[in-house]
Design an enzyme around this catalytic site. Structure first.
Site, PDB file in Angstrom:
ATOM      1  N   ASN A 156       0.812  -1.231   0.000  1.00 20.26           N
ATOM      2  CA  ASN A 156       0.000   0.000   0.000  1.00 20.26           C
ATOM      3  C   ASN A 156       0.843   1.278   0.000  1.00 20.26           C
ATOM      4  O   ASN A 156       0.457   2.264  -0.627  1.00 20.26           O
ATOM      5  CB  ASN A 156      -1.022  -0.012   1.142  1.00 20.26           C
ATOM      6  CG  ASN A 156      -0.386  -0.140   2.508  1.00 20.26           C
ATOM      7  OD1 ASN A 156       0.653  -0.784   2.657  1.00 20.26           O
ATOM      8  ND2 ASN A 156      -0.978   0.459   3.493  1.00 20.26           N
ATOM      9  N   CYS A 289      -3.202   1.435   6.424  1.00 21.33           N
ATOM     10  CA  CYS A 289      -3.484   0.657   7.635  1.00 21.33           C
ATOM     11  C   CYS A 289      -4.127   1.516   8.713  1.00 21.33           C
ATOM     12  O   CYS A 289      -4.918   1.032   9.506  1.00 21.33           O
ATOM     13  CB  CYS A 289      -2.191   0.044   8.164  1.00 21.33           C
ATOM     14  SG  CYS A 289      -0.914   1.272   8.458  1.00 21.33           S
TER      15      CYS A 289
HETATM   16  P1  NAD Z   1      -0.106  -9.317   3.171  1.00 18.20           P
HETATM   17  O1  NAD Z   1      -0.052  -9.785   4.579  1.00 18.20           O
HETATM   18  O2  NAD Z   1      -0.971 -10.035   2.221  1.00 18.20           O
HETATM   19  O3  NAD Z   1       1.361  -9.345   2.520  1.00 18.20           O
HETATM   20  C1  NAD Z   1       2.431  -8.646   3.097  1.00 18.20           C
HETATM   21  C2  NAD Z   1       3.731  -9.306   2.682  1.00 18.20           C
HETATM   22  O4  NAD Z   1       3.827 -10.590   3.292  1.00 18.20           O
HETATM   23  C3  NAD Z   1       3.885  -9.519   1.192  1.00 18.20           C
HETATM   24  O5  NAD Z   1       5.212  -9.200   0.821  1.00 18.20           O
HETATM   25  C4  NAD Z   1       3.603 -11.008   1.043  1.00 18.20           C
HETATM   26  O6  NAD Z   1       4.209 -11.585  -0.089  1.00 18.20           O
HETATM   27  C5  NAD Z   1       4.222 -11.540   2.317  1.00 18.20           C
HETATM   28  N1  NAD Z   1       3.733 -12.847   2.754  1.00 18.20           N
HETATM   29  C6  NAD Z   1       2.496 -13.377   2.596  1.00 18.20           C
HETATM   30  N2  NAD Z   1       2.429 -14.588   3.188  1.00 18.20           N
HETATM   31  C7  NAD Z   1       3.640 -14.836   3.730  1.00 18.20           C
HETATM   32  C8  NAD Z   1       4.211 -15.930   4.462  1.00 18.20           C
HETATM   33  N3  NAD Z   1       3.497 -16.997   4.771  1.00 18.20           N
HETATM   34  N4  NAD Z   1       5.495 -15.829   4.857  1.00 18.20           N
HETATM   35  C9  NAD Z   1       6.233 -14.733   4.567  1.00 18.20           C
HETATM   36  N5  NAD Z   1       5.760 -13.690   3.865  1.00 18.20           N
HETATM   37  C10 NAD Z   1       4.477 -13.722   3.460  1.00 18.20           C
HETATM   38  O7  NAD Z   1      -0.479  -7.779   3.258  1.00 18.20           O
HETATM   39  P2  NAD Z   1      -0.795  -6.793   2.041  1.00 18.20           P
HETATM   40  O8  NAD Z   1      -2.095  -7.207   1.429  1.00 18.20           O
HETATM   41  O9  NAD Z   1       0.411  -6.657   1.200  1.00 18.20           O
HETATM   42  O10 NAD Z   1      -0.986  -5.405   2.808  1.00 18.20           O
HETATM   43  C11 NAD Z   1      -2.196  -4.981   3.350  1.00 18.20           C
HETATM   44  C12 NAD Z   1      -2.247  -5.286   4.835  1.00 18.20           C
HETATM   45  O11 NAD Z   1      -1.159  -4.662   5.491  1.00 18.20           O
HETATM   46  C13 NAD Z   1      -3.481  -4.746   5.534  1.00 18.20           C
HETATM   47  O12 NAD Z   1      -3.943  -5.709   6.448  1.00 18.20           O
HETATM   48  C14 NAD Z   1      -2.959  -3.528   6.284  1.00 18.20           C
HETATM   49  O13 NAD Z   1      -3.715  -3.157   7.410  1.00 18.20           O
HETATM   50  C15 NAD Z   1      -1.602  -3.990   6.667  1.00 18.20           C
HETATM   51  N6  NAD Z   1      -0.728  -2.859   6.942  1.00 18.20           N
HETATM   52  C16 NAD Z   1      -0.377  -2.605   8.254  1.00 18.20           C
HETATM   53  C17 NAD Z   1       0.423  -1.505   8.548  1.00 18.20           C
HETATM   54  C18 NAD Z   1       0.810  -1.172   9.967  1.00 18.20           C
HETATM   55  O14 NAD Z   1       1.711  -0.366  10.139  1.00 18.20           O
HETATM   56  N7  NAD Z   1       0.199  -1.751  10.979  1.00 18.20           N
HETATM   57  C19 NAD Z   1       0.871  -0.689   7.504  1.00 18.20           C
HETATM   58  C20 NAD Z   1       0.491  -0.977   6.192  1.00 18.20           C
HETATM   59  C21 NAD Z   1      -0.298  -2.077   5.924  1.00 18.20           C
END
Ligand code: NAD
Length: 487
Positions: A156, A289
């Site tokens: 994002n 987020c």
């Molecule tokens: P996601 O969890 O789908 O993916 C994030 C990353 O994790 C990607 O690079 C993905 O390839 C990787 N990933 C997925 N499964 C994995 C596994 N089993 N092992 C290791 N890596 C893995 O998240 P997204 O869809 O990219 O982002 C949106 C989400 O992020 C929303 O839930 C949002 O709230 C959250 N977010 C949180 C913050 C915060 O600071 N709290 C900031 C931005 C986004």
């Protein structure tokens, strides 16, 4: 010819050894941007080994001042190549240029400067004690890097959130292996060129591309030679990564999902509350987020607030990133749009009042294949509805009326998440009181997304573990070693 996006390992751009490539497509029109080289185990192993070797090389011998100087140079080089980063980020995300040039790229550079400043001025503990034989001993703490840090990033705010981790990790002397989101591989790769240009030693910064399970993400988080994992993404993914980390007793920092409330009291500055709330709901097409998906409005103001928020939503015109008249970009992908639309359908089925939006906008020829979606406002759903309880991560919110402070605090806290909240009121005592009662990591009063990077950042409950920002980041990215000297 279609561009290719390579992994960046040990200072070199390297292809996938398996020959597996995946497509990076534009959310604006579904056009192919590049074909991305997926990292398998061999690339992840090579990246971790390069990072480990870098710690033992010149990087590990730099003074704090020398490391900080290198990070200032990284920031300056990002700024010098501002347009390259802007173009790459906008191509991957489809977000308006106005937003990316104001937020994503400047923060990408600032994240290196702020943590260079922080690490230069950080002090450590010191205690003098009396020993059992009546003499004196001095205790002091040394900050040492954790080692090899895996940085797993979402799509994002790709550059901003990645550098939010890489900046402090490098400032503290670690070496990193970054796994950017498969949706947004470009700016992390471009940063490799910056690292080489300013002379950051090979292996200090590495990038491996791919997915989560049974791909680069899982290979990296389960890698026995990774010391710490810093993750931003969905709570469900965080759970999987915590399981992987448990095997190796790896330190973890988890910045996860949210279902953030905005609370609007009737005594607020209405124009400001509307401006702030609409930004919190619709900015970055709702893919922030910290964004708001639950709005609670005190009953005397409810009808007016809902009507005006609906007008703002309807006035937002979706358009190309370079269209100055566009108020909102597309969602990140067609797949994510399907997810968001499933909540739009559910709201309708459950009898929500659709104040604005609720579907897919009519887009001109050439854009019809993009992941466009209407900014949406609902009322009338029960608090038990999945639309009100689950993170949608789209440009939408549900608005509920309330009658008392106690009632709204209970409503706001009735969630598994605890990332952020906004409170709108002119009553200063109430503002402090409510902020203290909300179970969240960040609470804004009459504002949203106002960030001082020295302050603690992170979520409560299922929105995360740990705090980053300023000195809190140093706590995560360093190992404190106590030295006790008997005098
Ligand atoms: P996601 O969890 O789908 O993916 C994030 C990353 O994790 C990607 O690079 C993905 O390839 C990787 N990933 C997925 N499964 C994995 C596994 N089993 N092992 C290791 N890596 C893995 O998240 P997204 O869809 O990219 O982002 C949106 C989400 O992020 C929303 O839930 C949002 O709230 C959250 N977010 C949180 C913050 C915060 O600071 N709290 C900031 C931005 C986004």
């Amino acid at each position: 010819m279609t561009a290719e996006t390579l992994n960046f390992i040990d200072g070199r751009f390297v292809p996938s050894s398996s020959g597996r490539l995946f497509e990076n497509r534009s959310p604006v029109d579904h056009a192919l941007i590049s074909r991305v080289h997926e990292a398998g185990r061999p690339e992840v192993d090579a990246a971790v080994a390069a990072a480990r070797a870098a710690l033992a090389g010149p990087w590990g011998r730099l003074s704090v001042q020398e490391r900080a100087a290198m990070l200032y140079a990284v920031a300056d080089e990002i700024n010098r190549r501002f347009d390259d980063f802007l173009q790459a980020e906008v191509a991957d995300t489809g977000k308006p240029i106005a937003l990316a040039s104001h937020l994503d790229i400047p923060r990408g550079a600032a994240n290196f400067k702020i943590f260079a400043d922080t690490v230069k001025s950080a002090s450590a503990e010191f205690f003098e004690m009396t020993t059992p034989d009546g003499r004196t001993a001095l205790n002091y703490a040394l900050r040492r890097p954790k080692g090899v840090v895996a940085v797993i990033c979402p799509w994002n705010l790709p550059l901003l959130l990645m550098t939010w981790k890489v900046g402090p990790a490098l400032a503290c002397g670690n070496a990193v292996v970054v796994k950017p989101s498969e949706e947004t591989p470009s700016t992390a790769t471009l940063l490799g060129e910056v690292m080489n240009a300013v002379g950051v030693p090979s292996g200090v910064y590495n990038v491996v591309h791919g997915f989560g399970p049974n791909s680069a993400g899982e290979f990296l988080t389960r890698h026995p030679d990774v010391n710490a994992i810093t993750f931003t993404g969905e709570t469900a993914t965080g759970t999987k990564i915590l399981e992987a980390a448990a095997g190796g007793i790896k330190a973890t920092s988890m910045e996860l999902g949210g279902k953030n409330p905005s609370i609007v009291f009737a005594d607020c500055d209405l124009d400001n509350a509307l401006e702030v709330t609409s930004r919190a709901v619709f900015a970055n097409c709702g893919q922030v987020c910290l964004g708001t998906e639950r709005v609670y409005v005190e009953r005397p103001l409810f009808e007016t607030f809902v009507q005006r928020l609906g007008e703002i939503a309807r006035a937002m015109k979706p358009g190309r990133p370079d269209d100055a008249g566009s108020g909102i970009g597309p969602l990140i992908s067609l797949g994510h749009r399907d997810k968001v639309l499933s909540y739009y359908a559910r709201a309708k089925e459950e009898g929500a009042t659709i104040v604005a939006g609720g579907g897919i906008p009519q887009m001109p020829a050439g854009l019809a294949e993009g992941a466009w979606i209407e900014p949406t406002v609902w009322t009338g759903l029960p608090e038990t509805s999945a639309v009100v309880r689950e993170e949608i991560f789209g440009p939408c919110c549900h608005v509920t009326p309330f009658d008392s402070e106690d009632e709204v605090v209970a409503l706001a806290n009735d969630t598994q998440y605890g990332l952020a909240a906004s409170v709108h009121t002119r009553d200063l005592q109430r503002a402090h009181r409510v902020a203290a009662r909300l179970d969240v990591g960040l609470c804004w009063v009459n504002a949203w997304f106002l960030r001082d990077l020295r302050t603690p950042f992170g979520g409560a409950k299922m929105s995360g573990i740990g705090r980053e920002g300023g000195l809190h980041s140093l706590e995560f990215y360093t190992e404190l070693r106590n030295v006790c000297v008997k005098l």
